[in-house]
Design an enzyme around this catalytic site. Structure first.
Site, PDB file in Angstrom:
ATOM      1  N   GLY A  56     -10.099   3.166   6.774  1.00 57.73           N
ATOM      2  CA  GLY A  56      -9.696   3.984   5.631  1.00 57.73           C
ATOM      3  C   GLY A  56      -8.199   4.194   5.607  1.00 57.73           C
ATOM      4  CG  ASP A 113       0.288  -7.003  -1.709  1.00 59.72           C
ATOM      5  OD1 ASP A 113       1.036  -6.132  -1.223  1.00 59.72           O
ATOM      6  OD2 ASP A 113       0.443  -8.223  -1.511  1.00 59.72           O
TER       7      ASP A 113
END
Length: 299
Positions: free
Chosen positions: A226, A254
């Protein structure tokens, strides 16, 4: 309102090594390192941080405006983005050099070795952010790019009054501690992965808690664990999203950043932005290449 994405447009040459790097590299022989990896598969993809972030943001319905430089071989890339409905008015082209090229090799444990030829990216500072752009640009990001471009664009974002994310990525080693502190002072948010975060702390002498007290938020992505959202010295752990499959990590960060920018465009709280980032990263990792996935969930 749009998001201005300063960074590289590049061609990714992606190779897969079916073994493990750790089995081929002898730690006690690094001073005479000489290794060769057999890569049965080779694929060329559209990539670069600005390109990948713009692709992710556009999928979510955001107005992505990459600011980058391509070379004499970049016309197809620019046309592809036009076909996708991505505004390319801030993409320049140089005929004297190639578009940036990235060579990425991934092993069976999803570790990566990357070589990067910057090409036209080294002239990305010729693209400039002006105060007039604040009328259309709600948020920006300074992603890995030419060294001078990253310095100039951060300064120009600040001067134009456009809030932006400082995302040093693989460009972080180009800067010393004082230069990184200057970026932090100018930025509204800082986004790094866990490795980059440790390097940022070491070079600046600032803890995550201290960095987060100088900006509106510090986000540290943790891959399958996470991410951490730091605000005013306090940390919130945003849970990971389990992917359907783990196929290719190239461009996952990205994809995460494109979603994060979308959330900022929408005015969301940082934890919600990060949650969407985790969903996009999990979606991307199930597909090969950084721009070959499609949205399969409701935002």
């Amino acid at each position: 309102m749009a998001a201005l994405i300063c960074g590289s447009l590049a061609f990714d040459n992606i190779m897969t090594f079916e073994g493990r790097f750790a089995d081929q590299i002898l730690p006690d022989q690094l001073h005479i390192l000489n290794v060769s990896f057999l890569v049965p598969t080779l694929r060329r993809d559209f990539g670069g941080c600005a390109g990948n972030i713009a692709y992710s943001l556009k999928l979510l319905g955001g107005d992505a405006r990459p600011m980058a430089m391509v070379g004499s071989d970049g016309a197809d890339y620019v046309q592809r983005f036009k076909d996708l409905g991505i505004n390319t008015s801030h993409v320049g082209q140089l005929q004297s050099t190639h578009t940036a090229q990235c060579m990425i090799m991934t092993d069976r444990d999803n570790n990566q070795i990357t070589a990067f030829h910057p090409g036209a990216m080294m002239q990305a500072h010729e693209n400039q952010i002006t105060p007039e752009m604040a009328a259309e640009i709600k948020v920006g990001i300074v992603a890995p790019d030419g060294r001078q471009a990253m310095i100039d664009h951060a300064t120009q974002f600040k001067a134009a009054g456009i809030p932006f994310v400082f995302d040093p990525g693989q460009g972080l080693p180009m800067f010393n501690g004082d230069e990184l502190k200057a970026f932090i002072t100018q930025a509204d948010w800082v986004a790094v992965n866990d490795y980059e975060g440790k390097m940022l702390s070491e070079r600046t002498g600032l803890s995550f808690e201290q960095i987060s007290q100088q900006v509106r938020g510090l986000i540290v992505t943790l891959g399958a664990e996470g991410c951490e959202v730091w605000e005013q010295g306090k940390k919130t752990l945003v849970a990971p999203v389990k992917p359907d499959a783990v196929v290719d990590p190239t461009g996952c960060g990205d994809a995460w950043r494109g979603a994060f920018l979308f959330g900022l465009e929408c005015g969301w709280e940082l934890a919600r932005c990060a949650e969407l980032g985790n969903r996009m990263g999990a979606l991307k990792i199930a597909h090969r290449g950084p721009q070959n996935y499609q949205l399969n969930f409701e935002v």
